[in-house]
Scaffold this motif. Sequence first.
Motif, mmCIF file in Angstrom:
data_model
loop_
_atom_site.group_PDB
_atom_site.id
_atom_site.type_symbol
_atom_site.label_atom_id
_atom_site.label_comp_id
_atom_site.label_asym_id
_atom_site.label_seq_id
_atom_site.Cartn_x
_atom_site.Cartn_y
_atom_site.Cartn_z
ATOM 1 N N LEU A 266 19.535 43.156 5.865
ATOM 2 C CA LEU A 266 18.589 42.044 5.868
ATOM 3 C C LEU A 266 19.243 40.861 6.567
ATOM 4 N N MET A 267 18.538 40.265 7.534
ATOM 5 C CA MET A 267 19.053 39.064 8.192
ATOM 6 C C MET A 267 18.331 37.857 7.599
ATOM 7 N N VAL A 268 19.068 37.033 6.866
ATOM 8 C CA VAL A 268 18.490 35.903 6.137
ATOM 9 C C VAL A 268 18.641 34.635 6.965
ATOM 10 N N HIS B 170 27.310 40.635 -5.290
ATOM 11 C CA HIS B 170 26.081 41.426 -5.400
ATOM 12 C C HIS B 170 25.783 42.161 -4.095
ATOM 13 N N TYR B 171 25.979 41.450 -2.995
ATOM 14 C CA TYR B 171 25.769 42.022 -1.668
ATOM 15 C C TYR B 171 26.935 41.620 -0.775
ATOM 16 N N LYS B 172 27.221 42.472 0.196
ATOM 17 C CA LYS B 172 28.269 42.176 1.163
ATOM 18 C C LYS B 172 27.663 41.465 2.367
ATOM 19 N N THR B 173 28.220 40.314 2.735
ATOM 20 C CA THR B 173 27.795 39.606 3.943
ATOM 21 C C THR B 173 28.607 40.109 5.134
ATOM 22 N N LEU B 174 27.925 40.554 6.164
ATOM 23 C CA LEU B 174 28.601 41.015 7.373
ATOM 24 C C LEU B 174 28.919 39.828 8.290
ATOM 25 N N TYR B 175 29.987 39.951 9.045
ATOM 26 C CA TYR B 175 30.301 39.031 10.141
ATOM 27 C C TYR B 175 30.518 37.588 9.696
ATOM 28 N N THR B 176 31.458 37.352 8.809
ATOM 29 C CA THR B 176 31.905 35.985 8.516
ATOM 30 C C THR B 176 33.132 35.689 9.376
ATOM 31 N N ASN B 177 33.420 34.399 9.560
ATOM 32 C CA ASN B 177 34.615 34.066 10.345
ATOM 33 C C ASN B 177 35.851 34.056 9.454
ATOM 34 N N GLU B 178 36.995 33.664 10.019
ATOM 35 C CA GLU B 178 38.248 33.714 9.258
ATOM 36 C C GLU B 178 38.247 32.748 8.079
ATOM 37 N N GLN B 179 37.334 31.764 8.102
ATOM 38 C CA GLN B 179 37.204 30.827 6.990
ATOM 39 C C GLN B 179 36.243 31.340 5.925
ATOM 40 N N GLY B 180 35.643 32.516 6.193
ATOM 41 C CA GLY B 180 34.655 33.065 5.259
ATOM 42 C C GLY B 180 33.285 32.444 5.400
ATOM 43 N N CYS B 181 33.045 31.756 6.519
ATOM 44 C CA CYS B 181 31.776 31.048 6.726
ATOM 45 C C CYS B 181 30.862 31.830 7.660
ATOM 46 N N ALA C 251 27.057 31.233 10.178
ATOM 47 C CA ALA C 251 26.347 30.194 10.933
ATOM 48 C C ALA C 251 25.045 29.857 10.205
ATOM 49 N N HIS C 252 23.955 29.687 10.922
ATOM 50 C CA HIS C 252 22.691 29.279 10.298
ATOM 51 C C HIS C 252 21.919 30.457 9.722
ATOM 52 N N GLU C 253 22.423 31.676 9.909
ATOM 53 C CA GLU C 253 21.804 32.868 9.349
ATOM 54 C C GLU C 253 22.927 33.828 8.981
ATOM 55 N N PHE C 254 22.618 34.773 8.113
ATOM 56 C CA PHE C 254 23.647 35.730 7.734
ATOM 57 C C PHE C 254 23.004 37.080 7.444
ATOM 58 N N ILE C 255 23.828 38.120 7.517
ATOM 59 C CA ILE C 255 23.347 39.494 7.374
ATOM 60 C C ILE C 255 23.949 40.091 6.108
ATOM 61 N N ILE C 256 23.075 40.592 5.214
ATOM 62 C CA ILE C 256 23.585 41.260 4.014
ATOM 63 C C ILE C 256 23.380 42.762 4.166
ATOM 64 N N ASP C 257 24.402 43.497 3.779
ATOM 65 C CA ASP C 257 24.461 44.943 3.989
ATOM 66 C C ASP C 257 23.825 45.676 2.807
ATOM 67 N N CYS C 258 22.799 46.471 3.086
ATOM 68 C CA CYS C 258 22.111 47.230 2.042
ATOM 69 C C CYS C 258 22.290 48.739 2.217
ATOM 70 N N SER D 283 16.638 45.458 9.151
ATOM 71 C CA SER D 283 17.273 46.355 10.132
ATOM 72 C C SER D 283 17.459 45.726 11.504
ATOM 73 N N TRP D 284 17.652 44.439 11.545
ATOM 74 C CA TRP D 284 17.956 43.749 12.809
ATOM 75 C C TRP D 284 18.960 42.647 12.540
ATOM 76 N N PRO D 285 20.007 42.542 13.289
ATOM 77 C CA PRO D 285 20.396 43.402 14.419
ATOM 78 C C PRO D 285 21.150 44.662 14.005
ATOM 79 N N VAL D 286 21.360 44.852 12.678
ATOM 80 C CA VAL D 286 22.064 46.040 12.190
ATOM 81 C C VAL D 286 21.105 46.841 11.318
ATOM 82 N N VAL D 287 20.970 48.123 11.590
ATOM 83 C CA VAL D 287 20.096 48.987 10.809
ATOM 84 C C VAL D 287 20.555 49.002 9.354
ATOM 85 N N GLY D 288 19.590 48.930 8.416
ATOM 86 C CA GLY D 288 19.922 48.989 6.999
ATOM 87 C C GLY D 288 20.380 47.675 6.403
#
Length: 711
Positions: free
Chosen positions: A586-588, A530-541, A543-550, A579-584
């Motif tokens: 959501l940081m969940v 449904h949404y693309k998660t930015l900045y996952t590690n090589e395991q696809g994981c 940390a305690h927050e994640f950024i979805i690209d809109c 729009s933090w830390p990436v414009v456009g």
Amino acid sequence: MYRVRHISALAKRGCLNVQSTQTHVRTGAQLSVVKRWSSTLDKLYPGHDSFPERHIGPNEVEKKAMLDFIGMKSIDELIQKSVPANILLDRELKLDEPLGELELIEKLERMANNNEVWRSYIGIGYYNTYTPHTILRNIFENPGWTTQYTPYQAELAQGRLESLLNYQTMVVDMTGLPIANASLLDEATAAAEAMGLCYRHNKRRKFYIDKHCHPQTIGVVETRASALGIDVVRLDWQDMDMSGRDISGILIQYPDTDGHIHDYMELVDSAHANGTLVTCATDLLALTMLRPPGEFGVDIAVGSSQRFGIPMGYGGPHAGFFSTKNEFLRLLPGRMIGVTRDANNKEALRLALQTREQHIRREKATSNICTAQALLANMSAMYAVYHGRQGLKHIGKRVHNATLILAEVLCFCEQVGICRPSDYGSDVSHLNLHKTFCIPHGGGGPGMGPIGVKKHLAPYLPTHPVIPPYGTTGPEAKSFGVVSAAPFGSSAILPISWGYIKMMGAKGLRHASEIAILNANYMSRRLEGHYKTLYTNEQGCVAHEFIIDCREFKKTAGIEVMDIAKRLQDYGFHSPTTSWPVVGTLMVEPTESEDKDELDRFCDALIAIRQEIRDIEEGKYDSKMNPIKMAPHTQAEVLSSNWDRPYSREVAVFPASFVTASTKFWPTVSRIDDIYGDQNLVCTCPPMEMYYESPFVDELAKRKEKSKAAV
């Protein structure tokens, strides 16, 4: 242990005739016996007073369900795959065993009993005061005020915004300057911000500060000046010479730190004649009797609202204020509440000129939770409402008379548990305590951001001119200066984090971090497709927050991240950081305190919104008249007989099965018009006459006139 506490409590009420009625006067032997007895009882029958169990949201069944969903067998496996091995802490934190809430309170009482509480006559901007119980009970002790996030989504925060607007209006009225912000960290940093405004205005690199200003204010201003390349000259205000036209601004204190009151009219005129701005640090209670600074021409007024009902708290938190002339509006630091209109032309409030915010201006920002004191500003505003104009004047006169009497008398006779920054090379670590360590947001402050350093940097830590912190004096000290008015910042809120650590213990703290990581990974995985998660590690994981690209939705459907934020309100959620830390994006940040049901509801809401975006992409909804672009929806809109939108009222306000009439959280205004508000800036309450527009008031006035005529 319960029995011991129970007897102690009865004794304190005078119900039992025992010698020792307070814990802190027990002998060491008595305490040792109690401790051994308690330890034995805990081994035989462990207590149920476990703070981590109440603090951490998901139960064991929910944890297993989330682990199964993301394909992990255990929390340990998740942590191993989420946290790089070279920074993963391989042992428990060295902390005492966790305390229960009652044990913590008893420990705090014992510590507090070592303090000697004296009445302070030192002054320098800190004063004994009384917090009315109605403010203490209904604001300071009310989660509706203390736990709220910064009001970025104004449609959900009209009440708190109204209170902050009231604070701004109070400052404007009392200082005699037309615009004010919604609070700063304290008086000293407000003065430093004023110096920065002077420099940005005329680009001059020299600044005068009267030697009779508060010492902590002088220290902070001088420290900030050194970073900006501004030369601060400390001298008597009567010796200030601005004829060289190289002085950006001057700072005076009114009344000064010794309590003297001076006529600064000629100084202000001289400054303006030479292109120099004037900042006046002042006292709100004194201004109930003194001429407002704005009336004798100063450009900026700063100060602290501490004596409007806020305890000293060993230095804070207290709300600093900042007011200025209209011509410096765009240079005003901090947050400002402004009047605007919503989508239905109804008057509404919101954060004005948000370009100053951290998520937009980045490193040049002049506003975030650590530079505002919203909760304390609200309390001070309500203090003014509680006492009213005449009440404040009465208090001012009473303090003035008491001061005169005292002066006559004196003639005769201060990533928790999983990895540690220092272990993987960090020399400096900044912690935001208002999230991880349980300090509530307060609707935008107070926040607390202590900085830890390695031993070799200790000599460089900030100092203080009144109470130098430990290690900042002596021949080895190389402190760069002063950073806040109080030596330990907003120290009164630090017991919250201390208590959290003491009650969680090493295992509880680590587990809280583990669950925060689990929650974030679970949500990220649920939103896949449904949404693309930015900045996952090589395991696809994550940390305690994640950024979805809109960002892609703007191209495909004309939907921006703020549209999604507004639509989330209809589902009952305040938006994550936009729009933090990436414009456009959501940081969940789900945190460890949310249970699985709540996480699922939020994911369901975002998935449903993604389907609404898909409906726009496929032409099922109009690109402009759709549930997302028209969000949020108010009661007034859906109850109106005129519903002309191409979707139903149910879609508007009950868009998911979990949004029901009994649980619905309603925004009080429709979508805020930020552009209109910034172009037609109003940052104070309307005049009192505006509240009298009622036929009943008019009728009452007519009756009074008739009564007078009859007499």
